[in-house]
Design a protein around this motif. Structure first.
Motif, PDB file in Angstrom:
ATOM      1  N   ARG A 132       0.854  -1.190   0.000  1.00 56.86           N
ATOM      2  CA  ARG A 132       0.000   0.000   0.000  1.00 56.86           C
ATOM      3  C   ARG A 132       0.886   1.234   0.000  1.00 56.86           C
ATOM      4  NH1 ARG A 132       0.505   2.065   4.971  1.00 56.86           N
ATOM      5  NH2 ARG A 132       1.041   0.690   6.705  1.00 56.86           N
ATOM      6  N   GLY A 133       0.257   2.382  -0.199  1.00 54.98           N
ATOM      7  CA  GLY A 133       1.010   3.624  -0.181  1.00 54.98           C
ATOM      8  C   GLY A 133       1.351   4.035   1.235  1.00 54.98           C
ATOM      9  N   PRO A 134       2.289   4.985   1.387  1.00 54.48           N
ATOM     10  CA  PRO A 134       2.656   5.454   2.721  1.00 54.48           C
ATOM     11  C   PRO A 134       1.480   6.126   3.409  1.00 54.48           C
ATOM     12  CG  PRO A 134       3.576   6.882   1.007  1.00 54.48           C
ATOM     13  CD  PRO A 134       3.008   5.700   0.321  1.00 54.48           C
ATOM     14  N   GLU A 135       1.502   6.100   4.729  1.00 56.88           N
ATOM     15  CA  GLU A 135       0.400   6.658   5.498  1.00 56.88           C
ATOM     16  C   GLU A 135       0.272   8.152   5.268  1.00 56.88           C
ATOM     17  OE1 GLU A 135      -1.225   6.782  10.125  1.00 56.88           O
ATOM     18  OE2 GLU A 135       0.537   5.609   9.570  1.00 56.88           O
ATOM     19  N   ARG A 136      -0.954   8.637   5.174  1.00 61.70           N
ATOM     20  CA  ARG A 136      -1.213  10.051   4.968  1.00 61.70           C
ATOM     21  C   ARG A 136      -1.045  10.822   6.255  1.00 61.70           C
ATOM     22  NH1 ARG A 136      -4.273  11.642   0.650  1.00 61.70           N
ATOM     23  NH2 ARG A 136      -3.631  13.703   1.372  1.00 61.70           N
ATOM     24  N   ALA A 137      -0.347  11.943   6.180  1.00 63.36           N
ATOM     25  CA  ALA A 137      -0.161  12.785   7.367  1.00 63.36           C
ATOM     26  C   ALA A 137      -1.492  13.335   7.868  1.00 63.36           C
ATOM     27  CB  ALA A 137       0.801  13.926   7.039  1.00 63.36           C
ATOM     28  N   ILE A 138      -2.386  13.670   6.931  1.00 60.66           N
ATOM     29  CA  ILE A 138      -3.646  14.309   7.297  1.00 60.66           C
ATOM     30  C   ILE A 138      -4.537  13.368   8.104  1.00 60.66           C
ATOM     31  CG2 ILE A 138      -4.861  13.589   5.211  1.00 60.66           C
ATOM     32  CD1 ILE A 138      -5.141  16.995   7.008  1.00 60.66           C
ATOM     33  N   LYS A 139      -4.265  12.058   8.073  1.00 64.67           N
ATOM     34  CA  LYS A 139      -5.077  11.099   8.824  1.00 64.67           C
ATOM     35  C   LYS A 139      -4.685  11.021  10.298  1.00 64.67           C
ATOM     36  CE  LYS A 139      -6.179   8.068   4.905  1.00 64.67           C
ATOM     37  NZ  LYS A 139      -6.093   6.678   4.372  1.00 64.67           N
ATOM     38  N   VAL A 140      -3.570  11.635  10.663  1.00 63.32           N
ATOM     39  CA  VAL A 140      -3.087  11.571  12.045  1.00 63.32           C
ATOM     40  C   VAL A 140      -3.771  12.666  12.864  1.00 63.32           C
ATOM     41  CG1 VAL A 140      -1.058  11.726  13.542  1.00 63.32           C
ATOM     42  CG2 VAL A 140      -0.869  10.683  11.259  1.00 63.32           C
ATOM     43  N   PRO A 141      -4.455  12.336  13.963  1.00 67.03           N
ATOM     44  CA  PRO A 141      -5.168  13.340  14.759  1.00 67.03           C
ATOM     45  C   PRO A 141      -4.271  14.499  15.204  1.00 67.03           C
ATOM     46  CG  PRO A 141      -5.794  11.130  15.455  1.00 67.03           C
ATOM     47  CD  PRO A 141      -4.664  10.968  14.487  1.00 67.03           C
ATOM     48  N   GLY A 142      -3.045  14.193  15.609  1.00 65.57           N
ATOM     49  CA  GLY A 142      -2.146  15.255  16.054  1.00 65.57           C
ATOM     50  C   GLY A 142      -1.849  16.259  14.965  1.00 65.57           C
ATOM     51  N   VAL A 143      -1.728  15.787  13.732  1.00 64.70           N
ATOM     52  CA  VAL A 143      -1.475  16.686  12.602  1.00 64.70           C
ATOM     53  C   VAL A 143      -2.680  17.593  12.372  1.00 64.70           C
ATOM     54  CG1 VAL A 143      -1.020  16.807  10.117  1.00 64.70           C
ATOM     55  CG2 VAL A 143       0.137  15.085  11.514  1.00 64.70           C
ATOM     56  N   ARG A 144      -3.873  17.034  12.483  1.00 69.65           N
ATOM     57  CA  ARG A 144      -5.080  17.841  12.276  1.00 69.65           C
ATOM     58  C   ARG A 144      -5.217  18.910  13.364  1.00 69.65           C
ATOM     59  NH1 ARG A 144      -7.417  12.668  10.840  1.00 69.65           N
ATOM     60  NH2 ARG A 144      -8.467  12.521  12.855  1.00 69.65           N
ATOM     61  N   VAL A 145      -4.898  18.545  14.605  1.00 69.38           N
ATOM     62  CA  VAL A 145      -4.955  19.530  15.688  1.00 69.38           C
ATOM     63  C   VAL A 145      -3.949  20.652  15.437  1.00 69.38           C
ATOM     64  CG1 VAL A 145      -4.507  19.914  18.143  1.00 69.38           C
ATOM     65  CG2 VAL A 145      -5.828  17.929  17.427  1.00 69.38           C
ATOM     66  N   LEU A 146      -2.741  20.293  15.018  1.00 69.38           N
ATOM     67  CA  LEU A 146      -1.730  21.310  14.733  1.00 69.38           C
ATOM     68  C   LEU A 146      -2.154  22.211  13.574  1.00 69.38           C
ATOM     69  CD1 LEU A 146       1.573  19.269  15.141  1.00 69.38           C
ATOM     70  CD2 LEU A 146       0.830  21.211  16.535  1.00 69.38           C
ATOM     71  N   MET A 147      -2.793  21.636  12.575  1.00 62.90           N
ATOM     72  CA  MET A 147      -3.298  22.441  11.458  1.00 62.90           C
ATOM     73  C   MET A 147      -4.274  23.505  11.950  1.00 62.90           C
ATOM     74  SD  MET A 147      -3.998  19.742   8.380  1.00 62.90           S
ATOM     75  CE  MET A 147      -5.002  20.977   7.529  1.00 62.90           C
ATOM     76  N   LEU A 148      -5.191  23.101  12.820  1.00 60.52           N
ATOM     77  CA  LEU A 148      -6.179  24.042  13.333  1.00 60.52           C
ATOM     78  C   LEU A 148      -5.525  25.102  14.222  1.00 60.52           C
ATOM     79  CD1 LEU A 148      -9.067  21.542  14.133  1.00 60.52           C
ATOM     80  CD2 LEU A 148      -8.932  23.164  12.230  1.00 60.52           C
ATOM     81  N   CYS A 149      -4.524  24.694  14.993  1.00 64.42           N
ATOM     82  CA  CYS A 149      -3.770  25.674  15.795  1.00 64.42           C
ATOM     83  C   CYS A 149      -3.077  26.685  14.894  1.00 64.42           C
ATOM     84  CB  CYS A 149      -2.744  24.960  16.669  1.00 64.42           C
ATOM     85  SG  CYS A 149      -3.422  24.065  18.071  1.00 64.42           S
ATOM     86  N   TYR A 150      -2.453  26.196  13.831  1.00 60.65           N
ATOM     87  CA  TYR A 150      -1.776  27.089  12.889  1.00 60.65           C
ATOM     88  C   TYR A 150      -2.782  28.000  12.188  1.00 60.65           C
ATOM     89  CZ  TYR A 150       3.087  25.515  13.000  1.00 60.65           C
ATOM     90  OH  TYR A 150       4.394  25.274  13.369  1.00 60.65           O
ATOM     91  N   ALA A 151      -3.974  27.476  11.939  1.00 58.23           N
ATOM     92  CA  ALA A 151      -5.010  28.309  11.316  1.00 58.23           C
ATOM     93  C   ALA A 151      -5.391  29.456  12.244  1.00 58.23           C
ATOM     94  CB  ALA A 151      -6.235  27.457  10.976  1.00 58.23           C
TER      95      ALA A 151
END
Length: 424
Positions: free
Chosen positions: A220-239
């Motif tokens: 399979r392909g490498p794991e998507r960063a966007i699927k990781v909860p911590g990454v999504r939380v950091l995205m919202l913090c950066y927003a």
């Protein structure tokens, strides 16, 4: 990991704290060239949109058209950047950098020709979109490379160095644009952007020592960063932080106008970068005992509180002091966020993960600018400052609520486990 990578990591281990940590970092094999070429490659970040604004307005006489063209370029870059990061994680940064820089120069040439020939606005916008779509998130790629170059003990210093260089670029970039556009030709600064991107991209692409290795996959392909909860939380913090940055920028411009000194807006904005630069140097030199997740909450809290006094500034001199204060937590907050991203994101998806953060911040800066502009037009500069406080509160709340996922270390994929077994 290669033998070279292991030796670098070992050299970085236990590097300690203090300002000498930066010198120890740059003495590592290949570190100084990587930092230098990284600066050259991402200098256009602070130049491209301003150059576009100046050239379009000079050729067409319309600030509205200039704003639309620049906005189209920025929105395209923010949208496509995670895709380029994902592609780099899967096929290598080198391929993406070399391919994208060639396409970017072509897009930039189309943009220059369309503006100089005063083509219809839709044509200029299409060329701007092409330019934005081929602009890799150089900052994201560099942070992924530092994660390869050094070990965890030196990574905070590396990210602090990156933030310092970013602040320096945003201090000097607009000045260079002004000089080139006025002393040479309105198109000169865009030409410089194309040359800097081409040179920096090729040099960094050839810096094989720091290139992240595409994650091996098992069926399979490498794991998507966007699927990781911590990454999504950091995205919202950066927003949230990005919204604050955009609103504060407008606040400074509106305050300078209210003081009948519009020229001071550039001074206020530069002083924010000065505060961020000084704080970034100090933050990166300290061996913090708090976890990075808690440091993110502390820095976003300071960032939010630092904007509150802007609403009460009574003079230009006071605003100069408050501008430095408002910038104090910018670099520390971004350094903490970058360090957290490296710890929670899958190892083979770092380029994509950093690109998501960059895009979230960039798009929210545009939103904060738009909202802040409407509020300052209607209610004055103080309203823009309060809008910025609101963005900071969102970032702070998310950093607190997200502590459990932000404290979770990088997931170990099946492919990563297999690679570790093979290395043993």
């Amino acid at each position: 990991m290669s033998v070279t990578g292991d030796s670098v990591s070992e050299g970085a281990s236990g590097a300690g704290s203090g300002l000498g940590a930066y010198l120890r970092l740059l003495r590592l094999p290949g570190a100084a060239p990587l930092a230098l070429w990284g600066v050259i490659g991402r200098a256009p970040i602070a130049m491209r949109s301003i150059s576009c604004l100046l050239l379009v307005s000079a050729e067409t006489g319309s600030l509205t058209d200039a704003g639309l063209v620049a906005a189209a370029m920025l929105l395209a870059q923010g949208t496509v950047s995670p895709v380029l990061g994902r592609t780099a994680d899967r096929y290598s940064q080198r391929r993406v950098l070399l391919t994208a820089c060639a396409a970017h120069v072509l897009g930039m040439t189309m943009l220059l020709v369309s503006i100089v020939l005063e083509a219809p606005l839709p044509v200029m916008i299409i060329a701007a979109v092409a330019t934005g779509c081929t602009s890799v998130s150089f900052t994201s790629f560099m942070r992924a490379r530092w994660a390869v170059m050094v070990d965890q003990g030196m990574l905070r210093t590396a990210y602090a160095l990156e933030s310092m260089l970013d602040d320096t670029i945003f201090l000097l970039g607009p000045l260079l644009v002004t000089v080139l556009s006025t002393a040479v030709h309105p198109a000169a600064s865009l030409v410089a952007c194309a040359l800097l991107t081409l040179t920096g991209s090729i040099a960094v692409a050839l810096h094989r020592q720091s290139e992240p290795t595409p994650e091996p996959t098992v069926g399979r392909g490498p794991e998507r960063a966007i699927k990781v909860p911590g990454v999504r939380v950091l995205m919202l913090c950066y927003a949230g932080m990005g919204f604050q940055f955009g609103a504060v920028d407008v606040t400074m411009i509106a305050f300078a106008r209210e003081q009948s000194s519009p020229g001071l807006s550039g001074v206020f904005l530069a002083l924010i970068s000065v505060g961020s630069l000084i704080a970034g140097v100090a933050y990166g030199a300290v061996d913090w005992r708090l976890s990075q997740a808690r440091l993110l909450s502390v820095t976003t809290c300071v960032l939010t509180l630092g904007v509150v006094p802007l609403a009460f500034a009574g003079s230009s001199l006071m605003m100069c002091f408050l501008a430095v204060l408002a910038g104090v937590a910018i670099s520390p907050g971004l350094i903490a966020g970058s360090t957290l991203l490296e710890s929670v994101c899958p190892k083979g998806a770092l380029s994509e993960g950093f690109s998501w953060l960059t895009s979230a911040g960039a798009l929210s800066i545009a939103t904060g600018t738009a909202v802040g502009g409407r509020l300052t037009d209607a209610f004055g500069s103080a309203a823009g400052a309060w809008a910025g406080v609101g963005g900071g509160c969102v970032a702070l709340a998310l950093s607190l609520v997200g502590q459990p996922v932000l404290s979770t270390r990088r997931p170990v994929t099946e492919a990563t486990s297999e690679l570790a077994v093979q290395e043993q």
